[in-house]
Design a protein around this motif. Structure first.
Motif, PDB file in Angstrom:
ATOM      1  N   GLU A  10     -13.486  32.584  58.818  1.00  0.00           N
ATOM      2  CA  GLU A  10     -14.761  32.182  59.394  1.00  0.00           C
ATOM      3  C   GLU A  10     -14.538  31.074  60.423  1.00  0.00           C
ATOM      4  N   VAL A  54     -22.345  34.317  64.661  1.00  0.00           N
ATOM      5  CA  VAL A  54     -21.163  34.366  63.807  1.00  0.00           C
ATOM      6  C   VAL A  54     -19.934  34.435  64.701  1.00  0.00           C
ATOM      7  N   LEU A  56     -15.854  35.223  63.946  1.00  0.00           N
ATOM      8  CA  LEU A  56     -14.802  35.539  62.993  1.00  0.00           C
ATOM      9  C   LEU A  56     -13.455  35.531  63.700  1.00  0.00           C
TER      10      LEU A  56
END
Length: 162
Positions: A10, A54, A56
């Motif tokens: 993450e 997000v 990643l």
């Protein structure tokens, strides 16, 4: 090439520089960094994470963090799959497909609709991977979002594989 073990990580502030460097590497190899690129790459927490996005990363055993991809909210439930890059040194390891599959799963978890991406026809290998994993060319996405980048001449929308 022996395929290393791959792990998804993450976003953290410690990985912000990797996000910048991985993306700058591939953008500069194929295109020119545009002002919109610089703004996002230099401010990932502000431009992607804070508004609900997000980021990643994929880490390859023995190589470290080798790739990254973001889901950037664009309003009305839509998310752009953006800033996907894999280091030149990790090409052929399967890291890109592994990362893209993880990002698609995350997009489903957060209810991204539409999930789309903008790219350029010169990114043939990436386009082939996107198609393989469920993205389809979409003129509506091009009309709605494509003008953001001068280099954009391909727009794709994810179509669920279920």
């Amino acid at each position: 090439m022996i395929r290393p073990a791959l792990t998804i990580r993450e976003f953290s502030d410690e990985l912000a520089q990797a996000f910048h460097d991985i993306n700058a590497e591939w953008i500069e190899a194929m295109f020119v960094l545009e002002p919109v690129d610089r703004e996002v790459l230099e401010n990932p927490r502000e431009k992607i994470i804070a508004p609900g996005g997000v980021i990643l990363f994929v880490e390859a055993e023995g190589l470290g963090v080798v790739g990254t991809c973001a889901l950037k909210p664009t309003g009305g439930g839509g998310y752009e799959l953006t800033k996907m890059g894999v280091r030149e040194t990790a090409r052929g390891t399967g890291a890109g497909a592994f990362l893209l599959e993880a990002v698609i799963r995350r997009a489903a978890e957060i209810g991204a609709d539409p999930l789309y991406l903008l790219t350029n026809h010169t990114c043939e290998a990436a386009i082939h991977l996107y198609e393989k994993l469920g993205f389809r060319h979409d003129g509506g996405i091009m009309a709605d979002y494509g003008a953001r980048y001068a280099r954009c001449d391909v727009a794709m929308r994810y179509v669920s594989q279920n």
